[in-house]
Design an enzyme around this catalytic site. Structure first.
Site: not given
Ligand code: CIR
Length: 253
Positions: A60, A131, A248, A161, A85, A65-66
């Site tokens: 991922d 999260r 993201c 999110h 992650r 962005e995360d």
């Molecule tokens: C996750 O589950 O972390 C990734 N497959 C998707 C992350 C999406 N991030 C976001 O919308 N900021």
């Protein structure tokens, strides 16, 4: 005004990204091309794009962005709320050292992901989700206050999110979908309601005089065109399969 974007190309392991959807498995070659299209759209909005190489260890990791939240005056390295992650942030921090001298950090037991953070002016809305927990939000608010910002939390009921369902597009306007259509926290903004069957498109990014939006959502596209926005459309089907929204895919500052 944004000057810089940081993005990370998807690796072949993107096929194993975390997901809650039943849209199928992303096709790597297609994801790569769509990501390329995203980079072009960002450049067309007048920003410099720093491109990080893929990291196969983290399926991922294209969702940069995360693991960080950045503005023109601070950089916060977060602590993602899912095991697979954790560790992505190391390379993201390395990439950001070109732009920032100091970093703040969210630490366990606090968890927070950038997808749960929406900045409007000097205020940050922080979604409490699967999260992002209360301790992560508490640490985040303490950090941003040090930098002259404010913050408040928004409890999520259904959204993955915060920015899955609400996004600021400038001009005092927010795009709202699902649980955010009637949410009291966003009453002070002009709300643009995203049709239920186009929910995914709630996640658009305002970049300078343009809006980057996912392709394939004609009703929202028309609403935004009628408001005179210049839209840059990007195919996002492969990222949508693994819960990835448009915002993201970049860090913006
Ligand atoms: C996750 O589950 O972390 C990734 N497959 C998707 C992350 C999406 N991030 C976001 O919308 N900021």
């Amino acid at each position: 005004m944004f000057k810089n974007f940081v993005v990370r190309r998807p690796g072949k392991s993107v096929v194993s990204g975390q997901t809650t959807s039943d849209l199928g498995v992303p096709v790597y070659e297609k994801a790569y091309k769509q990501h390329e299209q995203y980079i072009e759209a960002c450049r067309a909005c007048g920003v410099e794009v720093k491109i990080m190489e893929p990291d196969e260890e983290y399926p991922d990791s294209c969702f940069v962005e995360d693991p960080a939240v950045v503005t023109d005056r601070m950089a916060i390295i977060t602590n993602p709320g899912v095991d697979t992650r954790q560790g992505e942030e190391i390379k993201v921090k390395e990439a950001l050292t070109e732009f920032f001298d100091d970093f703040d950090h969210i630490v366990s037991p606090g968890h927070l992901e950038g997808g749960d953070v929406m900045q409007i002016g000097d205020h940050f809305y922080i979604g409490l989700s699967k999260r992002t927990n209360e301790e992560g939000a508490r640490q985040f608010i303490e950090i941003v206050e040090k930098h002259g910002y404010t913050g408040s939390v928004v409890e999520l009921k259904e959204m993955f999110h915060l920015k899955t369902g609400v996004n600021f597009i400038g001009d005092n306007r927010v795009l709202v979908a699902g649980e955010f259509i009637t949410h009291p926290d966003f009453e002070k903004f002009e709300k643009i309601t995203v049709p239920e069957d186009e929910m995914y498109a709630a996640n658009c990014v305002r970049v300078n005089d343009h809006i980057i939006m996912p392709a394939g959502f004609p009703k929202l596209q028309k609403k935004l065109e009628d408001l005179d926005y210049d839209l840059k459309l990007v195919e996002m089907t492969e990222f949508q399969k693994i819960d990835g929204g448009l915002s993201c895919l970049s860090l913006r500052f």
